[in-house]
Write an enzyme that holds these catalytic residues in place. Sequence first.
Site, PDB file in Angstrom:
ATOM      1  N   GLU A  36       0.817  -1.204   0.000  1.00 23.64           N
ATOM      2  CA  GLU A  36       0.000   0.000   0.000  1.00 23.64           C
ATOM      3  C   GLU A  36       0.855   1.261   0.000  1.00 23.64           C
ATOM      4  O   GLU A  36       0.513   2.249  -0.655  1.00 23.64           O
ATOM      5  CB  GLU A  36      -0.947  -0.004   1.197  1.00 23.64           C
ATOM      6  CG  GLU A  36      -2.072  -1.013   1.105  1.00 23.64           C
ATOM      7  CD  GLU A  36      -2.982  -0.774  -0.089  1.00 23.64           C
ATOM      8  OE1 GLU A  36      -3.138   0.393  -0.505  1.00 23.64           O
ATOM      9  OE2 GLU A  36      -3.526  -1.751  -0.619  1.00 23.64           O
ATOM     10  N   GLY A  80      10.269   7.850  -6.703  1.00 20.12           N
ATOM     11  CA  GLY A  80       9.841   9.217  -6.417  1.00 20.12           C
ATOM     12  C   GLY A  80       9.071   9.328  -5.114  1.00 20.12           C
ATOM     13  O   GLY A  80       8.842   8.344  -4.423  1.00 20.12           O
ATOM     14  N   TYR A 117      -6.967   6.095   4.065  1.00 20.66           N
ATOM     15  CA  TYR A 117      -7.081   5.056   3.040  1.00 20.66           C
ATOM     16  C   TYR A 117      -6.193   3.858   3.359  1.00 20.66           C
ATOM     17  O   TYR A 117      -6.638   2.709   3.337  1.00 20.66           O
ATOM     18  CB  TYR A 117      -6.720   5.613   1.661  1.00 20.66           C
ATOM     19  CG  TYR A 117      -6.559   4.516   0.640  1.00 20.66           C
ATOM     20  CD1 TYR A 117      -7.668   3.935   0.041  1.00 20.66           C
ATOM     21  CD2 TYR A 117      -5.296   4.024   0.321  1.00 20.66           C
ATOM     22  CE1 TYR A 117      -7.530   2.893  -0.858  1.00 20.66           C
ATOM     23  CE2 TYR A 117      -5.148   2.981  -0.578  1.00 20.66           C
ATOM     24  CZ  TYR A 117      -6.269   2.423  -1.162  1.00 20.66           C
ATOM     25  OH  TYR A 117      -6.125   1.383  -2.046  1.00 20.66           O
ATOM     26  N   ASP A 135     -10.135   5.647  -2.304  1.00 20.61           N
ATOM     27  CA  ASP A 135      -9.077   6.307  -3.076  1.00 20.61           C
ATOM     28  C   ASP A 135      -9.667   6.883  -4.357  1.00 20.61           C
ATOM     29  O   ASP A 135     -10.895   6.942  -4.530  1.00 20.61           O
ATOM     30  CB  ASP A 135      -7.948   5.325  -3.382  1.00 20.61           C
ATOM     31  CG  ASP A 135      -8.357   4.233  -4.370  1.00 20.61           C
ATOM     32  OD1 ASP A 135      -9.566   4.106  -4.672  1.00 20.61           O
ATOM     33  OD2 ASP A 135      -7.462   3.502  -4.847  1.00 20.61           O
ATOM     34  N   CYS A 189     -13.974   0.877 -14.811  1.00 17.62           N
ATOM     35  CA  CYS A 189     -14.533   2.239 -14.770  1.00 17.62           C
ATOM     36  C   CYS A 189     -13.379   3.238 -14.748  1.00 17.62           C
ATOM     37  O   CYS A 189     -13.175   3.991 -13.798  1.00 17.62           O
ATOM     38  CB  CYS A 189     -15.425   2.404 -13.530  1.00 17.62           C
ATOM     39  SG  CYS A 189     -16.422   3.906 -13.534  1.00 17.62           S
TER      40      CYS A 189
END
Length: 333
Positions: A36, A80, A117, A135, A189
């Site tokens: 995560e 990053g 989250y 999210d 989606c």
Amino acid sequence: MQSSSFTMALLRWFAQHGRELPWRGIGDPYGIWVSEIILQQTRIEQGRDYWLRFMERFPTVEALAAASEDEVLRLWQGLGYYSRARNMHAAARQIVEQGGFPRTIQGLRALKGVGDYTAAAVGSMAFGLPAAAVDGNVYRVLSRHYGIDVPINTVKGKRTFDALAHELLPVGEASAFNQAMMDFGATWCTPKSPRCIDCPVAETCEARRTGRINELPVKEKKLKVRERHMTYIYIRHEGYTALRRRPAGDIWQGLWEPLLVENAPMPDLGCQLTLLATGVKHVLTHRVLLADFYLAEPMTRPHLPDGYIWIKEQDLGIYAQPRLIERLLEYLP
């Protein structure tokens, strides 16, 4: 609101179309948490390889906690948003000090770098906690399906979608529902060209019914992107080069860089400078960096500002550097 039908349709879809990912189904809070953290601001395709490398190098939270920050940053190099790596390292030490992973949303939320989250995702997948992980994918799916035009990047929007996601959460199946929502938003989606024709919830989708698929979700106007100009000089002297560790309070904290000139005249290094590249563009979230790269090969070591150290060029790989500096090194003869 057809909450139960929407939820059940998504769970059926997930059973058939869910992505196969190496951290799924492992039941290990450490591996789930690492995934995560890596996947914040990172695509699955790239994150998968980094996760595998992290788990090989640091197979337990104790191993991660015992590592040096430089070790962690080196392994993170190229991803990053380096604050994620520093926070993960600090949180690993928190977890070890506590004697293990916290098993409540509040406890997970108290870990360095863990927001709502991530706490919900780890809590539901590792411990079966009844928490909805909301999210960008979830915002998009719910906004379109229920026709909600409250901006998702506002306090009201966050509360609205969090409440709806929790209302839809099936009893005892938070993990499957959260992963179904993530995968459905990421692969079906999608932001552009969603698969509406064979969508499992198309019949009850408000955005499809009203022709607003491309208008939802709504975001308030973004912050203006600023430009920042930087000049880097790579100094080469008898097989050595000079680096400094970037300080706190700016981008790339804790990473290493060659001589930086910013908002100041070019220094006298006792030799002509060779231009390697100019106007190299590097994009951050709210900032665009434009960098010039130079090579200096003085006969004697020049005097440098405080904080710079001399290292053997062959040891450059030991020092974690931002991607922009990796690009500079690619230009070196």
